[in-house]
Each structure stands twice: as structure tokens, then as C-alpha cells.
Design an enzyme around this catalytic site. Structure first.
Site, PDB file in Angstrom:
ATOM      1  N   ALA A 176      13.732   5.092 -15.105  1.00  0.00           N
ATOM      2  CA  ALA A 176      15.149   5.137 -15.473  1.00  0.00           C
ATOM      3  C   ALA A 176      15.579   6.493 -16.025  1.00  0.00           C
ATOM      4  CB  ALA A 176      15.450   4.044 -16.501  1.00  0.00           C
ATOM      5  N   ALA A 213       8.786   1.493  -5.427  1.00  0.00           N
ATOM      6  CA  ALA A 213       9.893   2.411  -5.707  1.00  0.00           C
ATOM      7  C   ALA A 213       9.456   3.870  -5.599  1.00  0.00           C
ATOM      8  CB  ALA A 213      10.468   2.131  -7.087  1.00  0.00           C
ATOM      9  N   ASN A 242      -1.000   8.821  -7.145  1.00  0.00           N
ATOM     10  CA  ASN A 242      -0.871   7.364  -7.328  1.00  0.00           C
ATOM     11  C   ASN A 242      -2.133   6.783  -7.957  1.00  0.00           C
ATOM     12  OD1 ASN A 242       0.360   4.881  -7.256  1.00  0.00           O
ATOM     13  ND2 ASN A 242       0.033   4.540  -5.073  1.00  0.00           N
ATOM     14  N   ARG A 255      -4.958   4.806  -9.657  1.00  0.00           N
ATOM     15  CA  ARG A 255      -5.254   3.382  -9.800  1.00  0.00           C
ATOM     16  C   ARG A 255      -6.519   3.228 -10.643  1.00  0.00           C
ATOM     17  NH1 ARG A 255      -0.610   0.836  -8.761  1.00  0.00           N
ATOM     18  NH2 ARG A 255       0.120   1.051  -6.599  1.00  0.00           N
ATOM     19  N   GLY A 292       0.846  -1.186   0.000  1.00  0.00           N
ATOM     20  CA  GLY A 292       0.000   0.000   0.000  1.00  0.00           C
ATOM     21  C   GLY A 292       0.877   1.229   0.000  1.00  0.00           C
ATOM     22  N   ARG A 342      10.306   9.528 -13.322  1.00  0.00           N
ATOM     23  CA  ARG A 342      10.254   8.986 -14.681  1.00  0.00           C
ATOM     24  C   ARG A 342      11.035   7.686 -14.811  1.00  0.00           C
ATOM     25  NH1 ARG A 342      12.316  13.028 -18.715  1.00  0.00           N
ATOM     26  NH2 ARG A 342      10.939  11.867 -20.114  1.00  0.00           N
ATOM     27  N   GLY A 360      14.974   9.289 -14.536  1.00  0.00           N
ATOM     28  CA  GLY A 360      15.178  10.219 -13.434  1.00  0.00           C
ATOM     29  C   GLY A 360      13.905  10.932 -13.025  1.00  0.00           C
ATOM     30  N   ASP A 391       7.016   5.087  -3.808  1.00  0.00           N
ATOM     31  CA  ASP A 391       6.770   5.390  -2.395  1.00  0.00           C
ATOM     32  C   ASP A 391       8.079   5.635  -1.664  1.00  0.00           C
ATOM     33  OD1 ASP A 391       4.064   4.719  -2.999  1.00  0.00           O
ATOM     34  OD2 ASP A 391       4.532   2.602  -2.641  1.00  0.00           O
ATOM     35  N   ASN A 443       3.845   2.020   2.641  1.00  0.00           N
ATOM     36  CA  ASN A 443       5.235   1.902   2.198  1.00  0.00           C
ATOM     37  C   ASN A 443       6.026   3.172   2.514  1.00  0.00           C
ATOM     38  OD1 ASN A 443       4.612  -0.601   1.096  1.00  0.00           O
ATOM     39  ND2 ASN A 443       4.336   0.200  -0.971  1.00  0.00           N
TER      40      ASN A 443
END
Length: 320
Positions: A226, A253, A164, A166, A35, A224, A228, A255, A39
Site C-alpha cells: 500500500a 500481486a 521472490n 521463499r 507460481g 511496498r 507504493g 508478479d 503468473n
């Protein structure tokens, strides 16, 4: 209680990772506590920031798993609600790059049932930053109570929001309808490039940042992967590079990046109030630190952010 405390409000989700079983026509499920807000609270505590989590924790087997993980990481659960409803479950399937596709089981679960009465007694006098987002701000019936709490808190703490998005659970149009109001409340808006594509399709990064600044958010950070992150502070911008990592999966990642950003800003006394004295170089340095935290999360399975002792000594500086 530390004056650098960060309070996080939001959901816990049981992330069940589906894998082929040894027997035919069966699946093995590995269940990990996750979640987005949970996290972030865990990552903050592991990094050394006093972290308090406002959650509605079910008494079921998943709720006990959530509580154990949060407490073991050092998260303050003194204001967590003991909920009678079941926990939210997400079944994740990973692709070859470690990206997760989710199927949610969230109807009538504990996370969305916030009431104004449950939040009325929360003392924010020692909280320098309140972070929330994800589904708690859009899932009814509790979303209105959460937004009301956020509005009241904005007079005394820095407000950080991570939308985030969903789309499997909530139509992106619901987020779009609320986003202007969130920007009016928020000092920090952190979102992913995928979120941007759902919220403002076909809109260039810089134009999207300007729209959110105009709506009230002083600091916008778009991660973004890879590529950055783009940092935009009142329209001043800089690109911050990603940190190279051996990717097991990318779960959690974003979070962890948010936690790294807030931890670094907070540790330098830059949180609290409306961020009026914040400089772009300071945010860029914090985002580089956050990229290290996110990279270490990608290097292990599931939403398992690093402890402070696992971080490399110091983060590289960036000159703006």
C-alpha cells in the site's frame, strides 16, 4: 514472432487455498494454478505482450491445469519440457488482510530439474527481455543450469530478476550468497519490501539499492504494498504511489506488477540491451501502470491478473 517477445523462465505451483469445510474435522481445498514466473508470463500475455514460458510441466493433474491456464491466456509453450516428475504444491492459508502463508510440497518436483541440454536449444533471437527468479534460481539440481542460461542470454536480451524469497523452502542465506552474481547479470531487479527484509535485514531501502547498483543492476524496483514502490535507476530515485484497490487477497500481486512494468517498458521500445538510454521518468510511468495491474489482481481471488480490456484507459503520468 514479435520482436517485443518476453521470455519467462521458472516454476508453476499449484496453490491450494485451505478453508473450513461444512463437515467437522475437514478442510476444503480450492486449487488454483500459480507460481511467480508462471503468473508473470500469464499477466504479460493478457496485457498483450507476446509471452513465452520456459517451464518443466508435469503430466499430472496439476500440470494439465497449468498448461490449460497458460495456453488459454495466450502464452507460448513451444519450449516447455514435458516432465515425468510431479508438480509442486503449495497450501496457502489467508489471514484477515488477504495475505497468504504457505506450506510447500516441493521435494523432487518437476520445476527444479532443469539441465543444460534442455535449455541449449532455446532460440532467444526474438526475445527482447528474459525474466526469471523465484525458486528456479536457487533450487538444486537445476539452479546452476538456469544461471548458466541467464549468463549466455545477457549478451542479447535485457535480463530481469525477481528473487521472490521463499524461506520455507530455501534458507535466505542461499539467496544472499547468489544475489551479487544475479545483480551482475541483471539489468532489472524487482523485489518486495519483504524480500529486502530477508536479504538485507535492517538495511534502509536507499542503501540496499546502492549496494545492488554497485553489484551491477541498473534498475532496482522495491514494491511496498500500500506504500507504493521505490524506483532507483543508477542511484536516481523516485517513489511511485500505489493504486487504491478493494483487496480480496494479494496473491500474485507482485508478479502482476513485474509483468506490468515489463509490458509498459517493452511496448515503448525501452527493453533490449543494457537499458543505457532509459530515463527515470519513463520507469516511473511504467511503475504507475504496473501498480494498476497489481491493484486489479488484488481485487480478485488468487493469482488472476487482468486482461488488457479490463484496464482503465491510460495510466496517470508522473513528473520527475
Amino acid at each position: 514472432m514479435s520482436p517485443r517477445q518476453i521470455t519467462v523462465l521458472g516454476e508453476c505451483v499449484a496453490d491450494a487455498f485451505a478453508r473450513p469445510a461444512s463437515a467437522p474435522h475437514e478442510l476444503d481445498l480450492q486449487v488454483l494454478p500459480g507460481g511467480g514466473p508462471a503468473n508473470t508470463a500469464v499477466a504479460l500475455a493478457r496485457l498483450g505482450t507476446p509471452s513465452r514460458f520456459l517451464a518443466r510441466l508435469s503430466g499430472d493433474v496439476f500440470g494439465r491445469l497449468f498448461r490449460d491456464r497458460l495456453e488459454a491466456s495466450g502464452v507460448d509453450l513451444s519450449h516447455a519440457v514435458v516432465a515425468s516428475e510431479p508438480s509442486t504444491l503449495a497450501v496457502a492459508e489467508l489471514d484477515a488482510e488477504g495475505q497468504a502463508a504457505y506450506a510447500f510440497h516441493a521435494q523432487g518436483t518437476a520445476d527444479w530439474q532443469w539441465s543444460s541440454a534442455e535449455l541449449a536449444g532455446v532460440d532467444l533471437s526474438s526475445t527482447t527481455c528474459l525474466h526469471t527468479g523465484s525458486l528456479a534460481l536457487v533450487r538444486e539440481p537445476g539452479a546452476a543450469a538456469v544461471e548458466e542460461f541467464l549468463a549466455a542470454a545477457s549478451s542479447r536480451a535485457t535480463i530481469s530478476i525477481d528473487p521472490n524469497v521463499r524461506p520455507l523452502l530455501v534458507d535466505p542465506e542461499t539467496y544472499r550468497a547468489k544475489l551479487r552474481r544475479w545483480c551482475d547479470l541483471a539489468d532489472i531487479l524487482r523485489l518486495s519490501e519483504e524480500d529486502l527484509g530477508l536479504l538485507l535485514p535492517h538495511t534502509p531501502l536507499e542503501q540496499a539499492c546502492d549496494l545492488w547498483h554497485a553489484a551491477g543492476a541498473r534498475l532496482v524496483v522495491v514494491t511496498r504494498g500500500a506504500e507504493g514502490a521505490l524506483v532507483s535507476l543508477d542511484g536516481e530515485r523516485v517513489h511511485v504511489p500505489a493504486v487504491t484497490a478493494r483487496v480480496v487477497d494479494t496473491v500474485g500481486a507482485g508478479d502482476s506488477f513485474t509483468a506490468g512494468l515489463l509490458h509498459h517498458l517493452g511496448a515503448r521500445g525501452l527493453l533490449g540491451g543494457r537499458l543505457t538510454g532509459l530515463r527515470l521518468g519513463e520507469v516511473a510511468e511504467s511503475c504507475l501502470f504496473a501498480a494498476h495491474v497489481a491493484a486489479l489482481t488484488c481485487a480478485v481471488a488468487g493469482p488472476n491478473p487482468p486482461w488488457r480490456s479490463q484496464l482503465p484507459q491510460g495510466a496517470p503520468q508522473i513528473v520527475v
